[in-house]
Scaffold this motif. Sequence first.
Motif, PDB file in Angstrom:
ATOM      1  N   VAL A   1       0.837  -1.202   0.000  1.00  0.00           N
ATOM      2  CA  VAL A   1       0.000   0.000   0.000  1.00  0.00           C
ATOM      3  C   VAL A   1       0.874   1.255   0.000  1.00  0.00           C
ATOM      4  CG1 VAL A   1      -1.674   1.340   1.349  1.00  0.00           C
ATOM      5  CG2 VAL A   1      -1.992  -1.127   1.057  1.00  0.00           C
ATOM      6  N   ALA A   2       1.926   1.272   0.800  1.00  0.00           N
ATOM      7  CA  ALA A   2       2.822   2.432   0.840  1.00  0.00           C
ATOM      8  C   ALA A   2       3.435   2.695  -0.539  1.00  0.00           C
ATOM      9  CB  ALA A   2       3.919   2.214   1.883  1.00  0.00           C
ATOM     10  N   THR A   3       3.844   1.641  -1.217  1.00  0.00           N
ATOM     11  CA  THR A   3       4.406   1.781  -2.565  1.00  0.00           C
ATOM     12  C   THR A   3       3.355   2.283  -3.540  1.00  0.00           C
ATOM     13  OG1 THR A   3       5.999   0.022  -2.124  1.00  0.00           O
ATOM     14  CG2 THR A   3       5.562   0.524  -4.445  1.00  0.00           C
ATOM     15  N   TRP A   4       2.128   1.766  -3.440  1.00  0.00           N
ATOM     16  CA  TRP A   4       1.038   2.192  -4.322  1.00  0.00           C
ATOM     17  C   TRP A   4       0.758   3.684  -4.133  1.00  0.00           C
ATOM     18  CZ3 TRP A   4      -3.925   4.122  -3.524  1.00  0.00           C
ATOM     19  CH2 TRP A   4      -4.762   4.138  -4.649  1.00  0.00           C
ATOM     20  N   ILE A   5       0.727   4.139  -2.887  1.00  0.00           N
ATOM     21  CA  ILE A   5       0.474   5.557  -2.615  1.00  0.00           C
ATOM     22  C   ILE A   5       1.560   6.420  -3.247  1.00  0.00           C
ATOM     23  CG2 ILE A   5       0.379   7.307  -0.786  1.00  0.00           C
ATOM     24  CD1 ILE A   5      -0.953   5.107   0.983  1.00  0.00           C
ATOM     25  N   LYS A   6       2.805   6.000  -3.118  1.00  0.00           N
ATOM     26  CA  LYS A   6       3.926   6.784  -3.661  1.00  0.00           C
ATOM     27  C   LYS A   6       3.900   6.863  -5.183  1.00  0.00           C
ATOM     28  CE  LYS A   6       7.094   5.840   0.105  1.00  0.00           C
ATOM     29  NZ  LYS A   6       8.251   5.070   0.549  1.00  0.00           N
ATOM     30  N   ARG A   7       3.462   5.797  -5.848  1.00  0.00           N
ATOM     31  CA  ARG A   7       3.528   5.774  -7.312  1.00  0.00           C
ATOM     32  C   ARG A   7       2.258   6.291  -7.986  1.00  0.00           C
ATOM     33  NH1 ARG A   7       0.395   2.037  -9.738  1.00  0.00           N
ATOM     34  NH2 ARG A   7      -0.112   0.133  -8.612  1.00  0.00           N
ATOM     35  N   THR A   8       1.200   6.521  -7.232  1.00  0.00           N
ATOM     36  CA  THR A   8      -0.081   6.935  -7.816  1.00  0.00           C
ATOM     37  C   THR A   8      -0.220   8.447  -7.723  1.00  0.00           C
ATOM     38  OG1 THR A   8      -1.011   4.812  -7.109  1.00  0.00           O
ATOM     39  CG2 THR A   8      -2.565   6.511  -7.774  1.00  0.00           C
ATOM     40  N   LYS A   9      -0.381   9.086  -8.896  1.00  0.00           N
ATOM     41  CA  LYS A   9      -0.342  10.546  -8.975  1.00  0.00           C
ATOM     42  C   LYS A   9      -1.426  11.259  -8.178  1.00  0.00           C
ATOM     43  CE  LYS A   9       2.137  11.245 -13.228  1.00  0.00           C
ATOM     44  NZ  LYS A   9       2.195  11.994 -14.457  1.00  0.00           N
ATOM     45  N   CYS A  10      -2.627  10.782  -8.171  1.00  0.00           N
ATOM     46  CA  CYS A  10      -3.718  11.533  -7.527  1.00  0.00           C
ATOM     47  C   CYS A  10      -4.011  11.056  -6.107  1.00  0.00           C
ATOM     48  CB  CYS A  10      -4.965  11.498  -8.398  1.00  0.00           C
ATOM     49  SG  CYS A  10      -5.426   9.842  -8.875  1.00  0.00           S
ATOM     50  N   VAL A  11      -3.008  10.471  -5.451  1.00  0.00           N
ATOM     51  CA  VAL A  11      -3.152   9.963  -4.084  1.00  0.00           C
ATOM     52  C   VAL A  11      -1.955  10.423  -3.257  1.00  0.00           C
ATOM     53  CG1 VAL A  11      -3.273   7.872  -2.650  1.00  0.00           C
ATOM     54  CG2 VAL A  11      -4.383   7.905  -4.873  1.00  0.00           C
ATOM     55  N   ALA A  12      -2.229  10.805  -1.995  1.00  0.00           N
ATOM     56  CA  ALA A  12      -1.154  11.177  -1.070  1.00  0.00           C
ATOM     57  C   ALA A  12      -1.561  10.777   0.338  1.00  0.00           C
ATOM     58  CB  ALA A  12      -0.893  12.671  -1.114  1.00  0.00           C
ATOM     59  N   ASN A  13      -0.582  10.526   1.172  1.00  0.00           N
ATOM     60  CA  ASN A  13      -0.875  10.298   2.581  1.00  0.00           C
ATOM     61  C   ASN A  13      -1.495  11.565   3.147  1.00  0.00           C
ATOM     62  OD1 ASN A  13       0.088   7.605   3.323  1.00  0.00           O
ATOM     63  ND2 ASN A  13       2.096   8.373   2.730  1.00  0.00           N
ATOM     64  N   ALA A  14      -2.540  11.412   3.950  1.00  0.00           N
ATOM     65  CA  ALA A  14      -3.154  12.567   4.597  1.00  0.00           C
ATOM     66  C   ALA A  14      -2.195  13.098   5.649  1.00  0.00           C
ATOM     67  CB  ALA A  14      -4.483  12.173   5.225  1.00  0.00           C
ATOM     68  N   PRO A  15      -2.150  14.421   5.842  1.00  0.00           N
ATOM     69  CA  PRO A  15      -1.274  14.964   6.872  1.00  0.00           C
ATOM     70  C   PRO A  15      -1.660  14.431   8.244  1.00  0.00           C
ATOM     71  CG  PRO A  15      -2.195  16.717   5.513  1.00  0.00           C
ATOM     72  CD  PRO A  15      -2.882  15.446   5.129  1.00  0.00           C
ATOM     73  N   LYS A  16      -0.665  14.259   9.102  1.00  0.00           N
ATOM     74  CA  LYS A  16      -0.944  13.816  10.462  1.00  0.00           C
ATOM     75  C   LYS A  16      -1.733  14.889  11.190  1.00  0.00           C
ATOM     76  CE  LYS A  16       2.878  10.705  11.101  1.00  0.00           C
ATOM     77  NZ  LYS A  16       4.008  10.762  10.245  1.00  0.00           N
ATOM     78  N   ASN A  17      -2.584  14.456  12.085  1.00  0.00           N
ATOM     79  CA  ASN A  17      -3.410  15.351  12.910  1.00  0.00           C
ATOM     80  C   ASN A  17      -4.368  16.187  12.086  1.00  0.00           C
ATOM     81  OD1 ASN A  17      -2.015  14.449  15.189  1.00  0.00           O
ATOM     82  ND2 ASN A  17      -0.418  15.982  14.851  1.00  0.00           N
ATOM     83  N   SER A  18      -4.703  15.738  10.890  1.00  0.00           N
ATOM     84  CA  SER A  18      -5.658  16.504  10.106  1.00  0.00           C
ATOM     85  C   SER A  18      -7.058  16.002  10.401  1.00  0.00           C
ATOM     86  CB  SER A  18      -5.369  16.403   8.604  1.00  0.00           C
ATOM     87  OG  SER A  18      -5.540  15.077   8.170  1.00  0.00           O
ATOM     88  N   VAL A  19      -7.936  16.917  10.692  1.00  0.00           N
ATOM     89  CA  VAL A  19      -9.333  16.583  10.936  1.00  0.00           C
ATOM     90  C   VAL A  19     -10.111  17.098   9.760  1.00  0.00           C
ATOM     91  CG1 VAL A  19     -11.319  16.929  12.446  1.00  0.00           C
ATOM     92  CG2 VAL A  19      -9.025  16.755  13.408  1.00  0.00           C
ATOM     93  N   MET A  20     -10.813  16.207   9.088  1.00  0.00           N
ATOM     94  CA  MET A  20     -11.537  16.610   7.890  1.00  0.00           C
ATOM     95  C   MET A  20     -13.024  16.484   8.128  1.00  0.00           C
ATOM     96  SD  MET A  20      -9.277  14.939   4.958  1.00  0.00           S
ATOM     97  CE  MET A  20      -7.514  15.040   5.017  1.00  0.00           C
ATOM     98  N   PRO A  21     -13.780  17.511   7.820  1.00  0.00           N
ATOM     99  CA  PRO A  21     -15.225  17.451   8.009  1.00  0.00           C
ATOM    100  C   PRO A  21     -15.863  16.472   7.050  1.00  0.00           C
ATOM    101  CG  PRO A  21     -14.611  19.440   6.832  1.00  0.00           C
ATOM    102  CD  PRO A  21     -13.338  18.751   7.211  1.00  0.00           C
ATOM    103  N   GLN A  22     -16.980  15.916   7.480  1.00  0.00           N
ATOM    104  CA  GLN A  22     -17.687  14.978   6.606  1.00  0.00           C
ATOM    105  C   GLN A  22     -18.656  15.692   5.722  1.00  0.00           C
ATOM    106  OE1 GLN A  22     -19.070  11.324   7.880  1.00  0.00           O
ATOM    107  NE2 GLN A  22     -17.424  10.963   9.280  1.00  0.00           N
TER     108      GLN A  22
END
Length: 127
Positions: A106-127
Amino acid sequence: PRSKSPDSVSFASNPASDGLGGKAGKTSYQINVGINENLYFTSKNQSRRRSSATIDLHGFTKSEATDKLDEVLPSLVDEAMRGSYPFVISANIVCGGGRQELSETVATWIKRTKCVANAPKNSVMPQ
């Protein structure tokens, strides 16, 4: 005094650590999906929607996991594009514990896929 020669020392195998290589992987990944230019430049103050998507990869082989992620990606990007600026949504990928092979995949897939990134730590996103 008792002598501690190398001949008297034996090591027991620890089956729980076999295959781990001393490095534990993550059991899940919180990711951002959307327009590549906005994945890394979104601020905490900009609204990002959390997708209801949780991709559970328990029991998948590495190849099956990659295929599944590639299969759901277009629908996640489409969901992000139907939203509002910055056209980025958050999703969760669950790869479980075990030998951490899926975590590395999964980590490799995230790194190689253009429109995907790890979410920042401590980020709270509204639903």
